[in-house]
Write an enzyme that holds these catalytic residues in place. Structure first.
Site, PDB file in Angstrom:
ATOM      1  N   GLY A 266       0.815  -1.214   0.000  1.00  0.00           N
ATOM      2  CA  GLY A 266       0.000   0.000   0.000  1.00  0.00           C
ATOM      3  C   GLY A 266       0.847   1.262   0.000  1.00  0.00           C
ATOM      4  N   VAL A 267       0.149   2.379  -0.090  1.00  0.00           N
ATOM      5  CA  VAL A 267       0.790   3.680  -0.159  1.00  0.00           C
ATOM      6  C   VAL A 267       1.108   4.167   1.246  1.00  0.00           C
ATOM      7  CG1 VAL A 267       0.426   6.069  -0.890  1.00  0.00           C
ATOM      8  CG2 VAL A 267      -0.485   4.193  -2.254  1.00  0.00           C
ATOM      9  N   GLY A 268       2.231   4.851   1.395  1.00  0.00           N
ATOM     10  CA  GLY A 268       2.529   5.493   2.665  1.00  0.00           C
ATOM     11  C   GLY A 268       3.799   4.962   3.302  1.00  0.00           C
ATOM     12  N   SER A 269       4.185   5.642   4.371  1.00  0.00           N
ATOM     13  CA  SER A 269       5.475   5.377   4.995  1.00  0.00           C
ATOM     14  C   SER A 269       5.550   4.003   5.631  1.00  0.00           C
ATOM     15  CB  SER A 269       5.750   6.435   6.069  1.00  0.00           C
ATOM     16  OG  SER A 269       5.774   7.720   5.496  1.00  0.00           O
ATOM     17  N   VAL A 270       4.478   3.575   6.282  1.00  0.00           N
ATOM     18  CA  VAL A 270       4.545   2.311   7.015  1.00  0.00           C
ATOM     19  C   VAL A 270       4.696   1.139   6.042  1.00  0.00           C
ATOM     20  CG1 VAL A 270       3.283   0.742   8.530  1.00  0.00           C
ATOM     21  CG2 VAL A 270       3.337   3.189   9.038  1.00  0.00           C
ATOM     22  N   GLU A 291      -0.118  -1.211  -6.932  1.00  0.00           N
ATOM     23  CA  GLU A 291      -0.606   0.068  -7.450  1.00  0.00           C
ATOM     24  C   GLU A 291       0.548   1.010  -7.683  1.00  0.00           C
ATOM     25  OE1 GLU A 291      -4.700   0.985  -5.017  1.00  0.00           O
ATOM     26  OE2 GLU A 291      -2.889   2.086  -4.555  1.00  0.00           O
ATOM     27  N   ASN A 381      -7.140   9.828   4.126  1.00  0.00           N
ATOM     28  CA  ASN A 381      -6.834   9.831   2.697  1.00  0.00           C
ATOM     29  C   ASN A 381      -7.966   9.186   1.897  1.00  0.00           C
ATOM     30  OD1 ASN A 381      -4.337  10.979   3.334  1.00  0.00           O
ATOM     31  ND2 ASN A 381      -3.354   8.988   3.499  1.00  0.00           N
ATOM     32  N   LYS A 405      -0.455   8.722  18.695  1.00  0.00           N
ATOM     33  CA  LYS A 405      -0.424   9.902  19.591  1.00  0.00           C
ATOM     34  C   LYS A 405       0.400   9.620  20.849  1.00  0.00           C
ATOM     35  CE  LYS A 405      -3.469  12.399  17.153  1.00  0.00           C
ATOM     36  NZ  LYS A 405      -3.021  13.567  16.401  1.00  0.00           N
TER      37      LYS A 405
END
Lengths: 501, 501
Positions: A266-270, A291, A381, A405
């Site tokens: 998937g998309v993103g940093s993790v 993707e 997102n 958090k």
């Protein structure tokens, strides 16, 4: 006209369509429905949107913007901030437009990324007044060759009444030949999609188009907005280690070999950080069917771990942009860029038997996943392709840190506050704490695995307390919940900033 | 041995395996994992399970039972009541086992019906000790020919260590030739499924098997438990009328023709009643591509409205059983029975572009659907194939009466208490009040359509009050919710019996 421009426009009578961004933008009327190229900040039109934003500052101009996925700042910041967007789909990932979505100023249709092309084909999205498409070249054979993403551009080009091309000279024309454009017929009239392996080429090098629809060709010379990936940290490394150990256990069980299966990430940093974890692993000859190719994939190609990668978009950091696009020939035989309808197609995903790795915002004790809504109401997102991949892959894995958090929030909750992936779809959950393999398990069998293996120690007892109370309250029903408290962790977090009782 | 029996066993050295149900059941050990034929009370083994139930009453015998879908009383009532079932999947629909599921006595894995075969193939479900398969015949070519359903029988027969055949003489051997058995290879090694039309035959007339695995052949002579369909009433007729009007508007929009598109219809009285509504319509030459053929389909075939029907199971009333199975040759050229992995395959569903009509337990103001859990905790039946069809069809329609319990409960709620189909997947909601077409709409655009068109008048204002408060509370976020009240309607219903404030 510059020779470099003329050389990129293979159909000579289209050269006369070259004009400024302002002139091109002037064609677009208030209320227009516009399909734009671009997927996760890659391959998006850049100069016409800026000209539209200028107009939106000075006149009533609000358009509906459909794309592949998220765009760079020209649309999802500047045009949005100028009030130029009425409706947006099917994905965004920018804090500016996100804020407008969450204050009701922009309508946002968050959709499975394999679904949009069908909706355009049926005329549910549309009629599309303009397609604005970034291209590397228009070839003499009549192909519009995309740049760093394909996304929904083929379906927009096919169905739009008018087309504006942004010819981007910043990209080497060596990009020509990297794309593989295949567009299914209407449902009911179509054939099988003939991909049997991620490396299969099944279409054309570019998008066929009706040259009468070309209203303007605008020259640009801009790189994509670089990706905003955060570097891996100790906890993403832990998550990667857990994932690799899980895959090793699948090999031991005889379900995978050392080459694994085509990987989607998937998309993103993790997700990127987890994929980086393969670099120092024993796995080899890996193939990607995904993707978006983020930095990790190119690092794995350079490390000799990944032999081939199929995608609909390349979204990489500034440093990697220089390296990859400066030497695209080094990579072009290892990459295919496809329409998102194909990269995300359930038919192909299920046939190939992918290993899908996507990030969750939060999961619950029964394995439901929230990918989209912070606190159940505010869009982050979007679901993107995660649903396309999760429902159809051989292994559907979600990764998330167990807390957020600074430890005040647990990423594992009694009940997710928004459901994007249901208990029926999620195979494996990985946090920095460990792995829960949920395949074939009843809801009540999943609970101890998720709580004991994946939850941060600060929240374990609290989740057990919730579950045990729910079991007692419901007489041990199929899916024990105390509906009065199921969302109370989120309510507490909104009021006090923490989910801790 | 009777001639009728010998005639049905085309492989002569298997005749010696004929034995009593008690002798066959004695092979099965406590703790066994058993794959059984049967799908929505059709084509299930009947006499061996009764023998197992007898054993379970007198000794420790608990087995895991995987099937196509729900079974008749022999398993889901009698064996379950005898304490003979530890775990059950992937679907049930009987009040006896449902009660055991909701008191924790039986573990139940509620799964997408297209997913089970993959889990068996990978060994996640298994190793399967015994397959117990009802058959019409064993042919001399080495095929095991199912009866009135195919379900998961092919994958069970392939992967089970041992096979028990229930040869059911109640069915005419004219059933031979109606089935079409196609089993995909392992993911990654498979080819496209070559169905281009619902009428396409792509496989064998029966299930190939290893005759060394046949441990017993038991003779039976029992019809399937008849379906328990409730007759259409005024409100289901209203729902059918709304649906037909919606389809007419799709024809007007140029998206469908008078032949519509292949129809899928979910299991149960409401979906059946809605399908009956096509009988007096102008639509013609209709084709069905569904899981289960219920009474309505045969009535539509008899009325000349349906020209062909593909399914994995035939589940009909006693009256229709006599008519259809007594004259199977009248229907056999209009019907195909396929494995559920094929009838429910995303690849085929998306290619054919089905119109999917499934029943919801409840929906919410954003279009999420609960198909499974009463009050969010107690299992009703299961998700069945609704997820396979909904995610991939051209039109994904959910039908439900707008109220339940004599008007005390609203079927449209602020937030569904269990999510089976998310806001991303649901195209159209139909109640007796009207139709909400949600395609291409943002969450906040869906709300007025759902409330004004689908909700019972008694609950409209109450839903508007919830929504307006949520908009104010969240500053008009993407998906306004008041999490303190989102599930309060269900909480109230559990406490006071009504959702009315």
């Amino acid at each position: 006209m510059e020779e470099a421009v003329v050389k990129r426009i293979g159909i000579s009578n289209l050269v006369s369509k070259v004009m400024s961004a302002e002139e091109a933008a002037a064609f677009i009327q208030n209320g227009a429905i516009v399909g734009m190229s671009g997927f996760t900040r890659a391959g998006d039109a850049k100069v016409v949107p800026l000209a539209l934003a200028e107009r939106a500052k000075n006149e009533k101009l609000k358009i509906d913007v459909y794309t592949g996925a998220s765009l760079g700042p020209e649309v999802d910041q500047i045009l949005a901030q100028a009030g130029g967007i009425r409706k947006r789909g099917p994905y965004q990932g920018d804090s500016v437009i996100r804020n407008l979505v969450n204050t009701g100023e922009v309508l946002y249709v968050d959709a499975h990324l394999s679904h949009n092309a069908e909706l355009v084909r049926q005329g549910i999205i549309g009629p599309i007044d303009f397609a604005i498409i970034e291209a590397t070249a228009i070839t003499s054979e009549g192909y519009l060759v995309p740049t760093t993403s394909v996304g929904n551009s083929p379906i927009f080009v096919e169905h739009a009444k008018n087309i504006i091309v942004e010819l981007n000279l910043a990209h080497s024309d060596s990009l020509v030949g990297v794309h593989d454009i295949y567009v299914p017929q209407m449902q009911g009239d179509r054939k099988p999609i003939p991909i049997l392996s991620p490396t299969d080429r099944i279409g054309d090098i570019g998008i066929k188009f009706d040259s009468d629809k070309i209203k303007a060709i605008v020259i640009s010379n801009e790189q994509d907005a670089p990706s905003l990936i955060v570097e891996p940290d100790d906890e993403t490394q832990e998550m990667a280690n857990h994932l690799l150990d899980f895959l090793r256990s699948e090999i031991k069980a005889g379900r995978l070999t050392n080459k694994l299966a085509p990987l989607q990430s998937g998309v993103g940093s993790v997700a990127n950080a987890v994929l980086e974890g393969f670099k120092d692993s024993e796995f080899e000859d890996l193939v990607i069917f995904s993707e978006v190719l983020q930095d990790a994939v190119f690092n794995l190609i350079d490390a000799g771990k990944v032999s081939f990668a199929s995608c609909t978009s390349i979204t990489i950091s500034e440093e990697l942009q220089k390296k990859v696009y400066g030497n695209i020939k080094n990579y072009s035989d290892k990459i295919i860029l496809r329409p998102q309808e194909i990269s995300n197609h359930p038919e192909v995903i299920r046939r190939l038997g992918l290993i899908a790795i996507n990030a969750a915002l939060e999961a619950d004790i029964y394995g439901n996943v929230n990918s989209t809504h912070v606190g159940g109401t505010k869009m982050m997102n979007g679901i993107g392709g995660s649903g396309d991949f999760t429902r159809n892959s051989r292994l559907s894995i979600f990764v998330t840190k167990s807390y957020a958090k600074g430890g005040k929030l647990s990423s594992i909750v009694p009940m997710v506050a928004h459901h994007d992936h249901t208990e029926h779809d999620v195979h494996v959950i990985v946090t920095e704490q460990g792995v829960a393999d949920l395949r074939g398990l009843a809801p009540k069998e999943r609970v101890p695995l998720i709580i004991e293996n994946c939850v941060h120690p600060d929240f374990k007892q609290q989740l057990w307390d919730y579950y045990n109370e729910a079991v007692a309250l419901t007489g041990n029903a199929q899916t024990p919940h105390n509906l009065e408290k199921a969302l109370s962790w989120h309510v507490n977090a909104a009021k006090t900033g923490t989910m801790k009782l």
